[in-house]
Design an enzyme around this catalytic site. Sequence first.
Site, short mmCIF file in Angstrom:
data_model
loop_
_atom_site.label_atom_id
_atom_site.label_comp_id
_atom_site.label_asym_id
_atom_site.label_seq_id
_atom_site.Cartn_x
_atom_site.Cartn_y
_atom_site.Cartn_z
N MET A 167 3.41 -5.42 1.76
CA MET A 167 2.30 -5.84 2.62
C MET A 167 1.72 -4.64 3.36
O MET A 167 1.60 -4.61 4.58
CB MET A 167 2.80 -6.89 3.61
CG MET A 167 1.69 -7.65 4.33
SD MET A 167 0.75 -8.71 3.24
CE MET A 167 0.62 -10.20 4.23
N GLY A 168 1.36 -3.61 2.57
CA GLY A 168 0.64 -2.48 3.13
C GLY A 168 -0.84 -2.82 3.22
O GLY A 168 -1.23 -3.99 3.32
N GLU A 214 0.76 4.20 -20.10
CA GLU A 214 -0.63 3.75 -20.14
C GLU A 214 -1.43 4.68 -21.05
O GLU A 214 -1.46 5.89 -20.78
CB GLU A 214 -1.24 3.75 -18.72
CG GLU A 214 -0.64 2.72 -17.81
CD GLU A 214 -1.15 2.78 -16.38
OE1 GLU A 214 -0.81 1.90 -15.59
OE2 GLU A 214 -1.91 3.73 -16.06
N HIS A 218 -5.76 -0.19 -15.85
CA HIS A 218 -5.57 0.47 -14.56
C HIS A 218 -6.92 0.75 -13.88
O HIS A 218 -7.26 1.90 -13.59
CB HIS A 218 -4.77 1.76 -14.72
CG HIS A 218 -4.08 2.19 -13.46
ND1 HIS A 218 -2.95 2.97 -13.45
CD2 HIS A 218 -4.37 1.96 -12.14
CE1 HIS A 218 -2.57 3.20 -12.21
NE2 HIS A 218 -3.42 2.59 -11.39
N SER A 221 0.38 -2.43 -8.81
CA SER A 221 1.00 -1.25 -8.20
C SER A 221 1.23 -0.16 -9.23
O SER A 221 0.34 0.65 -9.50
CB SER A 221 2.29 -1.65 -7.49
OG SER A 221 3.19 -2.30 -8.38
N ARG A 222 2.40 -0.13 -9.84
CA ARG A 222 2.74 0.83 -10.89
C ARG A 222 3.56 0.12 -11.95
O ARG A 222 4.36 -0.76 -11.64
CB ARG A 222 3.53 2.02 -10.32
CG ARG A 222 2.71 3.02 -9.53
CD ARG A 222 1.74 3.78 -10.42
NE ARG A 222 1.02 4.83 -9.73
CZ ARG A 222 -0.16 4.68 -9.15
NH1 ARG A 222 -0.74 3.48 -9.18
NH2 ARG A 222 -0.77 5.70 -8.57
#
Length: 332
Positions: A159-160, A273, A292, A243-244
């Site tokens: 939760m940034g 990727e 992405h 995210s990643r």
Amino acid sequence: MEGQELPYVLIDCIGGKHGVYEDHVEFLEKHFHLITMKEYLENKKFLSKKIRAVYMWYHKPVINEELLQSLPNLKIVASSGVGIDHLDLNLLSSYGVKASNTPFVVSTDTADFGMALMLASSRRLVEGYQMAVSCDTEYFPADWLGTEVSGATLGIVGMGTIGYKVAERAKGFEMKILYHNRNRRNKEEEGAVGAIYCKKIDDLLQQSDFVLLSVNLTPQTHKLIGKRELELMKPTATLINISRGLVVDQDALVEALQNKVIKAAALDVTYPEPLPRDHPLLKLKNVIITPHIGSATRKTRRLMMENMMESIQAGLTGLPIPNEVLFKAACI
């Protein structure tokens, strides 16, 4: 800086697959003397002491010890985007080099895209498009159904800034919002979006209809979601990753999707990727994969470039660096 030599800044290249955007170059050249890696390698003896900053556009040029040793006057590496998993902060620090990123300018677009993936997956948008345009389609089946988003439970892991903006958007869909984070948000922030804190990620996974990942990649978040976590999720749940790729154990995810441990996945990030063209994730109908592009809008990419320019200028003049990256744990 009239009458003064512009600072020398190393870039990977201009244009092409990973280069600095051509329409950004004119702006950057008003502030810096841009040196491509090719130019640097061809004239290393002269340029090595001239270069004082690296403009790292989408992880290029790669910063390693060999490069750092060859740039004795390097002061700052400005990196695009929010992720810092490609930066060895300990190594940079050992050479007295500071680093910056652009976390805040990407947050709005990335949050928008997280919601787009959720809606596309739940309403089977890609499958629906394929059905609508297929030469074999003779009718639209009445029992071809998706899953509702409004009123569903969304679990946000991380939760940034981005995660919180997702929560703001989800509130508009009247979703029940759960979140797991390294540090709990204050009561006012929770109340503004109606978010409920889950100290244990397991509690979030067991209750959520949609699980959205919005964390930095660190040793603590590497394969954060694996076989055990996927088995805790509802069989009707969807995993969304903005995210990643390495935050998820992809082999475990393939198995979970094939065996209907969870219903679906929507991924803007994978590892690597792009995925190999024969990767099983590419063959599953209950998966949406995008290249992405969470922050890929013209306005945001321009703002990223301007933020990087400001960070470099600050780093070279001894001023506080906007968005300086400090060595600390990820947001979870």
